[in-house]
Motif scaffolding. Structure first.
Motif, PDB file in Angstrom:
ATOM      1  N   GLU A  97       0.922  -1.284  -0.085  1.00  0.00           N
ATOM      2  CA  GLU A  97      -0.021   0.021   0.088  1.00  0.00           C
ATOM      3  C   GLU A  97       0.927   1.198  -0.103  1.00  0.00           C
ATOM      4  N   ASP A  98       1.810   1.305   0.948  1.00  0.00           N
ATOM      5  CA  ASP A  98       2.698   2.607   1.056  1.00  0.00           C
ATOM      6  C   ASP A  98       3.936   2.376   0.163  1.00  0.00           C
ATOM      7  N   VAL A  99       4.226   1.548  -0.705  1.00  0.00           N
ATOM      8  CA  VAL A  99       5.313   1.373  -1.530  1.00  0.00           C
ATOM      9  C   VAL A  99       4.955   2.382  -2.784  1.00  0.00           C
ATOM     10  N   ALA A 100       6.052   3.082  -3.351  1.00  0.00           N
ATOM     11  CA  ALA A 100       5.790   3.882  -4.195  1.00  0.00           C
ATOM     12  C   ALA A 100       5.181   3.256  -5.719  1.00  0.00           C
ATOM     13  N   ASN A 101       4.118   4.012  -6.190  1.00  0.00           N
ATOM     14  CA  ASN A 101       3.613   3.137  -7.634  1.00  0.00           C
ATOM     15  C   ASN A 101       4.506   2.676  -8.519  1.00  0.00           C
ATOM     16  N   ARG A 102       5.797   3.398  -8.738  1.00  0.00           N
ATOM     17  CA  ARG A 102       6.750   2.693  -9.907  1.00  0.00           C
ATOM     18  C   ARG A 102       7.169   1.653  -9.443  1.00  0.00           C
ATOM     19  N   GLN A 103       7.552   1.255  -8.043  1.00  0.00           N
ATOM     20  CA  GLN A 103       8.109   0.141  -7.561  1.00  0.00           C
ATOM     21  C   GLN A 103       7.078  -0.985  -7.476  1.00  0.00           C
ATOM     22  N   VAL A 104       5.708  -0.716  -7.242  1.00  0.00           N
ATOM     23  CA  VAL A 104       4.697  -1.503  -7.352  1.00  0.00           C
ATOM     24  C   VAL A 104       4.456  -2.049  -8.441  1.00  0.00           C
ATOM     25  N   ALA A 105       4.606  -1.138  -9.807  1.00  0.00           N
ATOM     26  CA  ALA A 105       4.496  -1.702 -10.917  1.00  0.00           C
ATOM     27  C   ALA A 105       5.563  -2.603 -11.286  1.00  0.00           C
ATOM     28  N   GLY A 106       6.866  -2.298 -10.921  1.00  0.00           N
ATOM     29  CA  GLY A 106       7.920  -3.184 -11.082  1.00  0.00           C
ATOM     30  C   GLY A 106       7.740  -4.731 -10.442  1.00  0.00           C
ATOM     31  N   VAL A 107       7.123  -4.752  -9.296  1.00  0.00           N
ATOM     32  CA  VAL A 107       6.863  -5.700  -8.693  1.00  0.00           C
ATOM     33  C   VAL A 107       5.700  -6.690  -9.487  1.00  0.00           C
ATOM     34  N   ILE A 108       4.679  -5.898  -9.977  1.00  0.00           N
ATOM     35  CA  ILE A 108       3.405  -6.703 -10.404  1.00  0.00           C
ATOM     36  C   ILE A 108       4.105  -7.231 -11.879  1.00  0.00           C
ATOM     37  N   LYS A 109       4.918  -6.530 -12.524  1.00  0.00           N
ATOM     38  CA  LYS A 109       5.525  -7.100 -13.880  1.00  0.00           C
ATOM     39  C   LYS A 109       6.281  -8.360 -13.509  1.00  0.00           C
ATOM     40  N   GLU A 110       6.964  -8.648 -12.345  1.00  0.00           N
ATOM     41  CA  GLU A 110       7.585  -9.633 -12.332  1.00  0.00           C
ATOM     42  C   GLU A 110       6.734 -10.856 -11.601  1.00  0.00           C
ATOM     43  N   MET A 111       5.200 -10.764 -11.480  1.00  0.00           N
ATOM     44  CA  MET A 111       4.626 -11.777 -10.922  1.00  0.00           C
ATOM     45  C   MET A 111       3.794 -12.443 -12.051  1.00  0.00           C
ATOM     46  N   SER A 112       3.016 -13.450 -11.903  1.00  0.00           N
ATOM     47  CA  SER A 112       2.154 -14.139 -12.937  1.00  0.00           C
ATOM     48  C   SER A 112       0.862 -13.361 -12.919  1.00  0.00           C
ATOM     49  N   ALA A 113       0.383 -13.178 -14.315  1.00  0.00           N
ATOM     50  CA  ALA A 113      -0.631 -12.240 -14.426  1.00  0.00           C
ATOM     51  C   ALA A 113      -1.961 -12.625 -13.409  1.00  0.00           C
ATOM     52  N   ASP A 114      -2.290 -13.940 -12.951  1.00  0.00           N
ATOM     53  CA  ASP A 114      -3.423 -14.058 -12.314  1.00  0.00           C
ATOM     54  C   ASP A 114      -3.109 -13.666 -10.839  1.00  0.00           C
ATOM     55  N   ASP A 115      -1.795 -13.818 -10.235  1.00  0.00           N
ATOM     56  CA  ASP A 115      -1.545 -13.420  -8.890  1.00  0.00           C
ATOM     57  C   ASP A 115      -1.570 -12.028  -8.915  1.00  0.00           C
ATOM     58  N   ALA A 116      -1.173 -11.262 -10.016  1.00  0.00           N
ATOM     59  CA  ALA A 116      -1.105  -9.631 -10.136  1.00  0.00           C
ATOM     60  C   ALA A 116      -2.362  -9.264  -9.912  1.00  0.00           C
ATOM     61  N   THR A 117      -3.345  -9.844 -10.852  1.00  0.00           N
ATOM     62  CA  THR A 117      -4.618  -9.290 -10.943  1.00  0.00           C
ATOM     63  C   THR A 117      -5.470  -9.621  -9.419  1.00  0.00           C
ATOM     64  N   ASP A 118      -5.074 -10.644  -8.732  1.00  0.00           N
ATOM     65  CA  ASP A 118      -5.616 -10.765  -7.363  1.00  0.00           C
ATOM     66  C   ASP A 118      -5.230  -9.604  -6.556  1.00  0.00           C
ATOM     67  N   ILE A 119      -3.955  -9.410  -6.609  1.00  0.00           N
ATOM     68  CA  ILE A 119      -3.525  -8.178  -5.744  1.00  0.00           C
ATOM     69  C   ILE A 119      -4.014  -6.743  -5.884  1.00  0.00           C
ATOM     70  N   LEU A 120      -4.050  -6.515  -7.493  1.00  0.00           N
ATOM     71  CA  LEU A 120      -4.493  -5.340  -7.979  1.00  0.00           C
ATOM     72  C   LEU A 120      -5.949  -4.927  -7.476  1.00  0.00           C
ATOM     73  N   GLU A 121      -6.656  -6.006  -7.449  1.00  0.00           N
ATOM     74  CA  GLU A 121      -8.097  -5.982  -7.014  1.00  0.00           C
ATOM     75  C   GLU A 121      -8.198  -5.628  -5.610  1.00  0.00           C
ATOM     76  N   HIS A 122      -7.304  -5.785  -4.698  1.00  0.00           N
ATOM     77  CA  HIS A 122      -7.270  -5.576  -3.369  1.00  0.00           C
ATOM     78  C   HIS A 122      -6.951  -3.905  -3.086  1.00  0.00           C
TER      79      HIS A 122
END
Lengths: 454, 454
Positions: B74-99
């Motif tokens: 939540e408190d991580v800079a958006n740019r870094q979160v985007a970097g993390v999301i890119k490293e994850m599988s699409a389904d896990d990433a979607t689950d997290i984004l939804e929260h």
């Protein structure tokens, strides 16, 4: 009845040969065959076994629960059962054998070849809660120092039998586990390279005697494909993620059944007698406890002789139900926390008990206020001379009862765990009745103290 | 607090550098790092994210629930979160984004590269109950006509990214699925041989729009490693056995929570406020229903004015508890049967309802006889002039109540399913209160008919 079963019955009534029925069945997936066979009359089922090969039967029974598989094989000749057992993995075979009558089991075991018998006896020697009892002995192991080319050859040779090929185990000449290999790494590795160079020496392993629940938790937490089980460092077997999951789901189903007040989960096609037998123990225990509740109410019957106090009986169900329900909520949460192993340290337990008592108090105050408003209004309209006092007794009983109920719902399963009793035994109906007794005592004692003397 | 957390706190208090703390943490498995981080003060946690790479964070959050992962980020800079999301599988990433909160989600999505964004938006477009919403798009596919040698090369290339390598999918030039390949078969195959020769053309597949529960049932029943999801015959994604299991366990936990009268399962580290919020809805609904019960008892208060009938109040809890418990048992079994999809045809439902009513009647007669003996004895000793009549009312009420309770416990969840309401909503406390109302009505009506007029 499903369509396959219907077709077979029709074929059977038209005197089709057993070979034709077999050919018809073999078009389908073993899971579908198992489901269809389950609904056939036993007579026809037993005849059909005669025309299937042992391997075919082994594949079919792999898709049903061990209990039902044992039931399927009950009337099959021992020699054929031995053939079927030989085709199965040792852990599945052991599960099925355990569900046979003693005579039948011994007769079948005597007909097995030495190797199969040894495998099964090794597994059966473990206690029910020991990881060894559910391990698989069909894994791929390779000796340290071999080249990845040898490894690929070994994988090709052992793949058809192995329970998993995703993890390969590197052992020394004495069978001691040195490391694990991820198939993905093996596939991308180029010869010449020894398996030792690409293996993971920091693998997680457990002992064959470790508690199953503990092993399953490790597999789930670390997302492990196949966990090695050791005895004095020697690799004895593996537990795959699939097996761990199956066991986890079984446990969850049992907890669910117990929260519903059943001694164990019911099978899908269970007889009325056997269903009633599973439900009876709790209900009987509850009847006895309820007789106790009845006597307690009778002990306070002097309260009801006062005209203005008969209304106490009206509010009794509200207090009992609210406390019982809130306690059951806490129980459900506590058992989930215990299952997930988050209540291990004394600090965690103390925190949990405190939290739950606080929840109970919060909810009790909220509902107490509501109940006070409602009952004071009702009693005043009813011209009851003690309306506010009675409303206070009702409200205060709710506060105390809910606090006690939530504490009991949190404490009893924790206590059971410490006493090595399965906490799910503190099932919903049981804890509800305990809470009933405590709540009634609080309610009547308060009424006696504040109203009866008045 | 676990040992790793303690060490980090100590390092932190001694002003160790964040790099040192990072180095210390990276010795451990990501699961252990996640557990340790969860207990750190938010301030320290947020600082630590700055020194981990996106890939490291992606690995760590893969071991926590999506809800908690979103909380971590939540408190991580958006740019870094985007970097993390890119490293994850699409389904896990979607689950997290939804929260995430809407703003944060949109900001992060805007920072993603086109490909990752497309993948995530495709998944997010499916309805919550559609299989497509939980599918993985990281599978290995190969075009028809290729040789097994090309296939091995393809597997080596795609293995690091793929969700499973145990199943490989053979497609035509337009992406239509033609067959599936078991890795075990690929490994033992010798070139020259086309993939078409060794593939299984009789694979099981589902549509991306199919219901998740339906898809999971197929995977479990047929023991499938990875089930392909199609849209107009084109392979869109897969659901692995692991994912199916995770979803199944989640559903089971929700059912369990509901049987305990909770709106949803509680997380491990949940605040008192949020816990109380989840428990309140049912308790409030029950309070209202209980007020109704109170009014019903009041409606029959003329019964209690007769001296010899005040004892009716004593037996009231026995009848309510026995009926409530027995109904809850039936409810638990019925929901399990619905979850396992064994109550689909009208015949099965009719059979189930009949069986449950029969169970209720059997149990009712057994407990009725016991209750009759006990209450007749007690009332006679108490010199009650109507002892046998009252005992009969108690016993007969038990018979009718238990039959009705078991029928209701079986019927209500089935009815809910037909009305497209989740049957687990007919939670234990709800059905218990419904049964309370019916049982009390039966008891008081019988008492009025047989005793009051007398």
């Amino acid at each position: 009845m499903n369509d396959i079963t219907k077709t077979i019955r029709a074929m059977w009534e038209e005197n089709a040969s057993l070979q034709d029925i077999r050919a018809y069945l073999l078009q389908f997936h073993p899971y579908e065959i198992a489901a269809a066979i389950a609904e056939l009359p036993e007579e026809l089922r037993d005849e059909l076994y005669g025309v299937f090969t042992s391997k075919e039967i082994a594949e079919i029974v792999a898709y049903v629960e061990p209990e039902q598989a044992a039931d399927f094989l009950e009337d099959v000749a021992n020699r054929q059962v031995a053939g079927v057992i030989k085709e199965m993995s040792a852990d599945d075979a052991t599960d099925i054998l355990e569900h046979f009558e003693d005579d039948k089991r011994q007769a079948v075991i005597n007909l097995l070849d030495r190797e199969t018998r040894d495998d099964i006896e090794t597994l059966a020697a473990y206690e029910e809660n020991e990881a060894g009892s559910i391990m698989s002995t069909e894994f791929i192991a390779i000796e340290s120092g071999k080249d990845v080319k040898d490894l690929m050859r070994e994988i090709v040779r052992q793949a058809p039998e192995a329970d998993t090929i995703n993890t390969i185990f590197v052992v020394d000449a004495h069978g001691h586990l040195l490391g694990t290999l991820d198939l993905k790494k093996v596939i991308v590795a180029r010869s010449p390279r020894t398996v030792d160079e690409i293996m993971n020496p920091n693998f997680r392993a457990k002992n064959v005697r470790d508690d199953i629940e503990d092993v399953i938790k490790t597999i789930r937490d670390y997302d492990i494909d196949a966990l090695p089980l050791l005895e004095d460092g020697v690799l004895k077997g593996i537990i795959t993620g699939d097996d761990a999951m199956d066991t986890f789901v079984e446990e969850a189903e049992e907890d669910y059944a117990r929260l519903g007040g059943l001694t164990e989960s019911e099978e899908l096609f269970e007889s009325t007698f056997s269903s009633v037998k599973k439900r009876l123990p709790w209900l009987l225990a509850l009847l006895v406890m309820n007789v106790f509740v009845t006597f307690m109410i009778i002990a306070f019957d002097f309260l009801f002789t006062v005209g203005s106090l008969t209304v106490l009986a009206f509010f009794q169900p509200v207090i009992l139900n609210m406390a019982g329900n809130s306690g059951t909520q806490t129980l459900a949460i506590t058992i989930q926390k215990i299952t997930k192993d988050t209540l291990e340290s004394k600090g965690d337990i103390a925190k949990h008990l405190g939290r739950e008592a606080a929840h109970g108090l919060t909810l009790g105050i909220a509902f107490g206020l509501l109940a006070f408003a409602f009952s004071a209004l009702f009693l005043t309209l009813d011209h009851n001379p003690q309306s506010f006092r009675i409303a206070f007794v009702v409200a205060f009983s709710l506060v105390v009862s809910l606090t006690v109920a939530n504490f009991a719902g949190a404490f009893i399963p924790v206590l059971f765990t410490k006493l090595k009793i399965d906490p799910a035994t503190a099932s919903g109906p049981f804890i509800t009745t305990v809470i009933d007794i405590v709540s009634l005592l609080i309610y009547f004692a308060l009424a006696t103290a504040l109203l009866y003397s008045a």
